[in-house]
Design an enzyme around this catalytic site. Structure first.
Site, mmCIF file in Angstrom:
data_model
loop_
_atom_site.group_PDB
_atom_site.id
_atom_site.type_symbol
_atom_site.label_atom_id
_atom_site.label_comp_id
_atom_site.label_asym_id
_atom_site.label_seq_id
_atom_site.Cartn_x
_atom_site.Cartn_y
_atom_site.Cartn_z
ATOM 1 N N SER A 94 0.659 -1.188 -0.007
ATOM 2 C CA SER A 94 0.167 0.045 0.070
ATOM 3 C C SER A 94 1.076 1.137 -0.006
ATOM 4 C CB SER A 94 -0.710 -0.055 1.310
ATOM 5 O OG SER A 94 -1.284 1.245 1.633
ATOM 6 N N TYR B 225 -0.840 -1.502 10.485
ATOM 7 C CA TYR B 225 -1.039 -1.500 9.193
ATOM 8 C C TYR B 225 0.060 -0.982 8.596
ATOM 9 C CZ TYR B 225 -3.235 -1.327 4.630
ATOM 10 O OH TYR B 225 -3.656 -1.329 3.300
HETATM 11 N N1 LIG Z 1 -8.759 -0.495 -0.374
HETATM 12 C C1 LIG Z 1 -7.817 0.123 -0.263
HETATM 13 O O1 LIG Z 1 -7.856 1.488 -0.106
HETATM 14 C C2 LIG Z 1 -6.408 -0.473 -0.299
HETATM 15 C C3 LIG Z 1 -5.253 0.535 -0.418
HETATM 16 C C4 LIG Z 1 -4.250 -0.064 -0.214
HETATM 17 C C5 LIG Z 1 -3.987 -1.485 -0.294
HETATM 18 N N2 LIG Z 1 -4.972 -2.138 0.126
HETATM 19 C C6 LIG Z 1 -4.683 -3.664 0.411
HETATM 20 O O2 LIG Z 1 -5.261 -4.431 -0.743
HETATM 21 C C7 LIG Z 1 -5.711 -5.771 -0.050
HETATM 22 C C8 LIG Z 1 -7.166 -5.933 -0.284
HETATM 23 O O3 LIG Z 1 -7.784 -5.058 0.403
HETATM 24 P P1 LIG Z 1 -9.315 -4.394 0.275
HETATM 25 O O4 LIG Z 1 -9.669 -3.189 0.189
HETATM 26 O O5 LIG Z 1 -9.693 -5.179 -1.107
HETATM 27 O O6 LIG Z 1 -9.895 -5.224 1.531
HETATM 28 P P2 LIG Z 1 -11.281 -5.968 1.774
HETATM 29 O O7 LIG Z 1 -12.350 -6.024 1.010
HETATM 30 O O8 LIG Z 1 -11.431 -6.106 3.219
HETATM 31 O O9 LIG Z 1 -10.620 -7.600 1.272
HETATM 32 C C9 LIG Z 1 -9.765 -8.256 2.090
HETATM 33 C C10 LIG Z 1 -9.631 -9.623 1.643
HETATM 34 O O10 LIG Z 1 -8.537 -10.441 2.227
HETATM 35 C C11 LIG Z 1 -9.060 -11.379 3.031
HETATM 36 N N3 LIG Z 1 -8.481 -11.843 4.272
HETATM 37 C C12 LIG Z 1 -8.224 -11.097 5.315
HETATM 38 N N4 LIG Z 1 -7.811 -11.982 6.097
HETATM 39 C C13 LIG Z 1 -7.455 -13.211 5.677
HETATM 40 C C14 LIG Z 1 -6.805 -14.380 6.095
HETATM 41 N N5 LIG Z 1 -6.381 -14.710 7.315
HETATM 42 N N6 LIG Z 1 -6.389 -15.252 5.175
HETATM 43 C C15 LIG Z 1 -7.098 -15.172 3.987
HETATM 44 N N7 LIG Z 1 -7.799 -14.175 3.588
HETATM 45 C C16 LIG Z 1 -7.820 -13.038 4.322
HETATM 46 C C17 LIG Z 1 -10.625 -11.109 3.270
HETATM 47 O O11 LIG Z 1 -11.295 -12.392 3.115
HETATM 48 P P3 LIG Z 1 -12.074 -13.078 4.478
HETATM 49 O O12 LIG Z 1 -12.256 -12.250 5.424
HETATM 50 O O13 LIG Z 1 -13.062 -14.085 3.892
HETATM 51 O O14 LIG Z 1 -11.012 -13.983 4.836
HETATM 52 C C18 LIG Z 1 -10.706 -10.359 1.825
HETATM 53 O O15 LIG Z 1 -11.110 -11.267 0.649
HETATM 54 C C19 LIG Z 1 -5.142 -5.922 1.209
HETATM 55 O O16 LIG Z 1 -3.855 -6.148 1.357
HETATM 56 C C20 LIG Z 1 -5.139 -4.173 1.609
HETATM 57 O O17 LIG Z 1 -4.314 -3.898 2.500
HETATM 58 C C21 LIG Z 1 -6.433 -1.731 0.014
#
Ligand SMILES: NC(=O)c1ccc[n+]([C@@H]2O[C@H](COP(=O)([O-])OP(=O)(O)OC[C@H]3O[C@@H](n4cnc5c(N)ncnc54)[C@H](OP(=O)(O)O)[C@@H]3O)[C@@H](O)[C@H]2O)c1
Length: 249
Positions: free
Chosen positions: A136, A149
Site C-alpha cells: 500500500s 497497518y
Molecule cells: N482498499 C484500499 O484502499 C487499499 C489500499 C491499499 C492497499 N490495500 C490492500 O489491498 C488488499 C485488499 O484490500 P481490500 O480493500 O480489497 O479489502 P477487503 O475488501 O477487506 O478484502 C480483504 C480480503 O482479504 C481477505 N483476508 C483477510 N484476512 C485473511 C486471512 N487471514 N486469510 C485469507 N484471507 C484473508 C478477506 O477475506 P476473508 O475475510 O474471507 O478471509 C478479503 O477477501 C489488502 O492487502 C489491503 O491492505 C487496499
C-alpha cells in the site's frame, strides 16, 4: 493463465478474480469466507467455471501449504500469484494494543511469507512464474492511526525489494502493488476524507495493466502516489507538519 488470488472473497481480490475469469483465465480464489468466495464466483456469471475456490486462512502456515498442494494436484502449476489478503485495523496510541500489531503482521506479512514459501519452490524449478505482493502507499511513510497497518505494508515493500533480486536470478517476475485509496468494504468503514479514491473496477484495470508490464512497482493513482513519495523525501520536520495538517492528526 493460472492465477492464485488471495483475499478473493471481497474488494480488490474479488474484482480481479472476476475480471480475469471473464477474460478466460483460470482463477484459484482463496480467503477465509467460503460464502464470500462463492459470491465472487457467482459474480463471474457465465465465466464462473473459470473460478475454483480454495478457502484458506493465510496466517496458518500448515493450511497454506495444504491448500497450495491441493491447487497443484488439480491444476499442475500457477503462473501468477497475487498475494492480496490483508487486514486494516486502525489504532492510536491512546488505545494501543500489541495484539493488534501481531494480528496485522500475522495476516499481512506472515500470510504472504507462507504463500511465498508454498509457491516459490516450484517456480524456481520451472525457472518461471510471477508473484505480485499487495502492499500500500501507506507503506511509504508513517500515517496517523496506521502504526500496525503501515508497519506491515512498509515491511512488505522491503520484503518484495529483497526477493526481487532472487526472483530475477530464477527467471521469475516479482512485483509490489501499492494502491492508494480504493473503494472497497475495507475503506467503506473509514470516516475521514479519502483523497483520489479509486473505484474498484479502475483499480483492477490498473493492477492488470501493471501485471502485464515490467515495472517492479504498480502504484496508483499516480498523482496521489507521487505526492506521498515526495512527502517522504522531505525532512521529518516538514513531513510531520504537512501530513499532520492535512490529516488533522
Ligand atoms: N482498499 C484500499 O484502499 C487499499 C489500499 C491499499 C492497499 N490495500 C490492500 O489491498 C488488499 C485488499 O484490500 P481490500 O480493500 O480489497 O479489502 P477487503 O475488501 O477487506 O478484502 C480483504 C480480503 O482479504 C481477505 N483476508 C483477510 N484476512 C485473511 C486471512 N487471514 N486469510 C485469507 N484471507 C484473508 C478477506 O477475506 P476473508 O475475510 O474471507 O478471509 C478479503 O477477501 C489488502 O492487502 C489491503 O491492505 C487496499
Amino acid at each position: 493463465m493460472h492465477y492464485w488470488i488471495t483475499g478473493a472473497s471481497s474488494g480488490i481480490g474479488a474484482q480481479l478474480s472476476i475480471d480475469l475469469a471473464k477474460q478466460g483465465h483460470k482463477v484459484f480464489a482463496s480467503a477465509r469466507s467460503e460464502e464470500g468466495l462463492d459470491k465472487t464466483k457467482a459474480l463471474a456469471g457465465s465465466h464462473q467455471d473459470n473460478i475454483d475456490i480454495f478457502p484458506l486462512d493465510v496466517s496458518s502456515y500448515e493450511q497454506t501449504l495444504i491448500v497450495y498442494k491441493a491447487i497443484i494436484d488439480k491444476y499442475e502449476h500457477i503462473d501468477c500469484a497475487i498475494l492480496n489478503a490483508g487486514i486494516y485495523l486502525p489504532m492510536d496510541l491512546e488505545n494501543f494494543q500489541a495484539s493488534i500489531v501481531k494480528k496485522t503482521l500475522d495476516v499481512n506479512v506472515l500470510g504472504i511469507a507462507n504463500c511465498v514459501e508454498a509457491i516459490s519452490g516450484d517456480m524456481i524449478k520451472r525457472q518461471a512464474g510471477h508473484i505480485a505482493i499487495v502492499s500500500s502507499v501507506a507503506g511509504y511513510g508513517g500515517l496517523p492511526s496506521s502504526s500496525a497497518y503501515g508497519a506491515s505494508k512498509a515491511g512488505l515493500i522491503n520484503f518484495a525489494e529483497s526477493l526481487r533480486f532472487d526472483a530475477q536470478r530464477n527467471g521469475m517476475k516479482l512485483q509490489v502493488i501499492c494502491p492508494g485509496f480504493v473503494k472497497t468494504p475495507a475503506t467503506d468503514k473509514n470516516d475521514f476524507p479519502m483523497p483520489f479514491l479509486v473505484p474498484i473496477e479502475k483499480a483492477s484495470e490498473r493492477i492488470q495493466k501493471g501485471l502485464n508490464s515490467n515495472k517492479f512497482e504498480i502504484s496508483f493513482p499516480t498523482r496521489f502516489s507521487l505526492i506521498l513519495k515526495f512527502l517522504n523525501m522531505l525532512p521529518y520536520s516538514l513531513y510531520f507538519k504537512l501530513v499532520g495538517k492535512t490529516t488533522k492528526a
